[in-house]
Design an enzyme around this catalytic site. Sequence first.
Site, PDB file in Angstrom:
ATOM      1  CD  GLN A  43       0.355  -0.714   3.270  1.00  0.00           C
ATOM      2  OE1 GLN A  43       0.809  -1.688   2.673  1.00  0.00           O
ATOM      3  NE2 GLN A  43       0.437  -0.588   4.590  1.00  0.00           N
ATOM      4  CB  SER A  44       4.440   1.859   0.570  1.00  0.00           C
ATOM      5  OG  SER A  44       5.362   2.916   0.364  1.00  0.00           O
TER       6      SER A  44
END
Length: 197
Positions: free
Chosen positions: A11-12
């Site tokens: 999700q970064s």
Amino acid sequence: MAQIEYFLALQSPWVYLAGRRPAEIAALHGATLVYKPLDALALFPRTGGKVRADRHPSRVSYSAEDLARQARKLGVRMTADPLFRGANPAPAAYALIAAQAAGGGDLAGYVLAIGRAMWAEGKDISEDEVIHAALAENGFDPKVADRGMLMAAETYAGNLEEAVSKGVFGVPFFVTEGARFWGQDRLDDLEAHLAGA
């Protein structure tokens, strides 16, 4: 042959901006790239960091400004505040772990597809159809995640412990030959290290 351990959180936005470059650098130098997805929200407090919600507003606003700048520089389409920013990344991470164990597909492509789904396409990366589509698009059996779920969950937890023990405190983070590199903006340094510079 060198091995690069790639600690990442799917999700970064910074992992998304790293794109295919870690895999390209590894291939250029004949190194093996080992993907080690982990729970970044658990990593930060254990290593002196803070999750986004607990950071000072000046840090949050600078991060947003820098993300937009880096995305423009790299020519990457990115939404400043994606619809499903809080989606659980674990299912997509389990799929990455299972796909890596199974082999035969494009892991870098899968990581990029998941990042693009979240940061450019407004999709929920915890949904099976998003994960299955990213797997299929990159040459994996979409059901590989279902078959490897238990092993992947154990590996995911183990990756966090390994990261803490190796001094990893953020993502993306690369460990190779005793050297550590944090951030997609340190990929040139990783490449120089592998080249012996």
